[in-house]
Design an enzyme around this catalytic site. Sequence first.
Site, short mmCIF file in Angstrom:
data_model
loop_
_atom_site.label_atom_id
_atom_site.label_comp_id
_atom_site.label_asym_id
_atom_site.label_seq_id
_atom_site.Cartn_x
_atom_site.Cartn_y
_atom_site.Cartn_z
N TYR A 106 0.86 -1.18 0.00
CA TYR A 106 0.00 0.00 0.00
C TYR A 106 0.89 1.23 0.00
O TYR A 106 1.79 1.34 0.84
CB TYR A 106 -0.89 0.00 1.24
CG TYR A 106 -1.83 1.17 1.35
CD1 TYR A 106 -1.60 2.18 2.30
CD2 TYR A 106 -2.93 1.29 0.53
CE1 TYR A 106 -2.46 3.26 2.41
CE2 TYR A 106 -3.81 2.38 0.63
CZ TYR A 106 -3.56 3.36 1.57
OH TYR A 106 -4.40 4.44 1.66
N ASP A 142 9.48 2.68 -0.55
CA ASP A 142 8.42 3.38 0.18
C ASP A 142 8.67 3.12 1.66
O ASP A 142 8.29 2.07 2.19
CB ASP A 142 7.05 2.87 -0.25
CG ASP A 142 5.94 3.47 0.62
OD1 ASP A 142 4.75 3.22 0.33
OD2 ASP A 142 6.26 4.17 1.60
N LYS A 194 4.51 9.25 8.53
CA LYS A 194 4.36 8.72 9.89
C LYS A 194 5.39 9.26 10.88
O LYS A 194 5.30 10.40 11.32
CB LYS A 194 4.37 7.18 9.81
CG LYS A 194 3.19 6.64 8.98
CD LYS A 194 3.21 5.15 8.88
CE LYS A 194 2.20 4.64 7.88
NZ LYS A 194 0.82 4.63 8.37
P1 KE4 Z 1 -0.78 8.25 4.31
O1 KE4 Z 1 -1.25 8.93 3.06
O2 KE4 Z 1 -1.89 7.42 4.94
O3 KE4 Z 1 -0.09 9.18 5.30
O4 KE4 Z 1 0.37 7.22 3.90
C1 KE4 Z 1 0.09 6.25 2.91
C2 KE4 Z 1 1.06 5.08 3.04
C3 KE4 Z 1 2.09 4.97 2.14
N1 KE4 Z 1 3.00 3.96 2.23
C4 KE4 Z 1 2.92 3.04 3.22
C5 KE4 Z 1 3.93 1.94 3.29
C6 KE4 Z 1 1.87 3.11 4.18
O5 KE4 Z 1 1.78 2.18 5.15
C7 KE4 Z 1 0.93 4.15 4.10
C8 KE4 Z 1 -0.23 4.29 5.07
N2 KE4 Z 1 -0.41 3.18 5.96
C9 KE4 Z 1 -1.77 2.96 6.44
C10 KE4 Z 1 -1.70 1.87 7.49
N3 KE4 Z 1 -1.44 0.60 6.94
C11 KE4 Z 1 -2.38 4.19 6.96
C12 KE4 Z 1 -3.59 3.97 7.84
C13 KE4 Z 1 -4.84 4.52 7.20
O6 KE4 Z 1 -5.04 4.35 5.96
O7 KE4 Z 1 -5.63 5.13 7.95
#
Ligand code: KE4
Length: 428
Positions: free
Chosen positions: A144, A239, A267
């Site tokens: 993701y 990533d 994060k």
């Molecule tokens: P954000 O746009 O949610 O800040 O980051 C996206 C993202 C990009 N790359 C990786 C490896 C990530 O894990 C994420 C976001 N992770 C999820 C949790 N698995 C965010 C939680 C959510 O969607 O509320």
Amino acid sequence: MNTSKSVELFERAQKSIPGGVNSPVRAFKSVGGTPLFMQKAKGAYLYDADGNQYIDYIASWGPMILGHAYEPVVKAIQEKALGSTSFGAPTELEIEMAELIISMVPNVDLIRMVSSGTEACMSAIRLARGYTGRNKIIKFEGHYHGHADSFLVKAGSGVATFNIQTVPGVTAGVANDTLTAAYNDLNAVKKLVAEHKGEIAAIIVEPVAGNMGCILPKPGFHEGLRKLCDEEAIIFIFDEVMTGFRLAPGGAQERLGIKADMVTYGKVIGGGMPVGAFGGKKEFMQHIAPLGNVYQAGTLSGNPIAMIAGYTMLTELKNNPSIYKDLEEKTIYLRDGLNEVLKTWGQPFVINQLGSMISIHFSDHPVVDFASAASANNERFKKYFHAMLNRGVYLPPSAFESWFLNNALTKEDLDKTIQATKESLQEL
Ligand code: KE4
């Protein structure tokens, strides 16, 4: 546990917010039940609207690596806010933040701040396409990289949790430029590259996957991707939104000893405030506007409150590298304790762990990619999740998520978690 206030709030929330939440994974849809509305948190503990305390293994999906309401971060935010919360003009603090990150991570000459991990990954892909003049990208099933259209193809996290095969609104044109392979399957990637010779701009990968549970790279996998990218002039993007500043001060590049061409962050970099970033060698980054023509922008990019939170957090981590050793020891203690109780149970399970990322899969086979994560007994995970929640332990509400330890956790908290698991087993 009395969670009547959360039930009431969830009812009310659904009248004004889609699904009652501002991010799908919070909705407990995959584990069932009513999502708990949090009122506050301190250190390793969350407190819900009914005042119930939980040991936190989400850490806001990663950012709270030092525990919630970490004093220096809170104080820095309070102070900075007195001088305005946003200028829309450059500030010295943004330079200090960029210099600090560059001093901590390898292979980054220039870095651009954005407001989320999605923005960071979206911008990195655009830059790779702009730099190479090629259209296609390769991502991995179950990984993701945020909710930008290009990434919502066989994605992990909430997309996998809700088993959304194709996301409405993502056009065929966009989806066709996203090729996918199974994580850890180097031959599948080689095949895609051979079939699309000269068309692939980038390979983007979660160096240690966290969005289908925690899944480690097989030995040689990243080395193989690196070699392939060198041979085919493909941009290799790590990533590190999850792994950055969590697996080591220099993230997965440092921990795994792999050199990426571009790296994305999120994060931890914001200490709980909305911050993302993408960076890499000058050769690539100099094509980003206003230096180059690959346009990328953001009203609140480098926002002073977000910067001071992230800067304070990263400074703590840089000045106290023993935090990483402490965190890993705590995670290994937890892993070994869980292993002990689960072994006596007699049912199949797998625990994957690296650094302070860990996940349990109720599977009778190793979990090395999305298919093996999806074929685990995830119904059992749902029962485990609720059994633990009822015992005051808050796990990520999905089998397709890594747990994130924070350094405020004590041995007593870890023992409570192991004991709660032992007591839960008869409910699974
Ligand atoms: P954000 O746009 O949610 O800040 O980051 C996206 C993202 C990009 N790359 C990786 C490896 C990530 O894990 C994420 C976001 N992770 C999820 C949790 N698995 C965010 C939680 C959510 O969607 O509320």
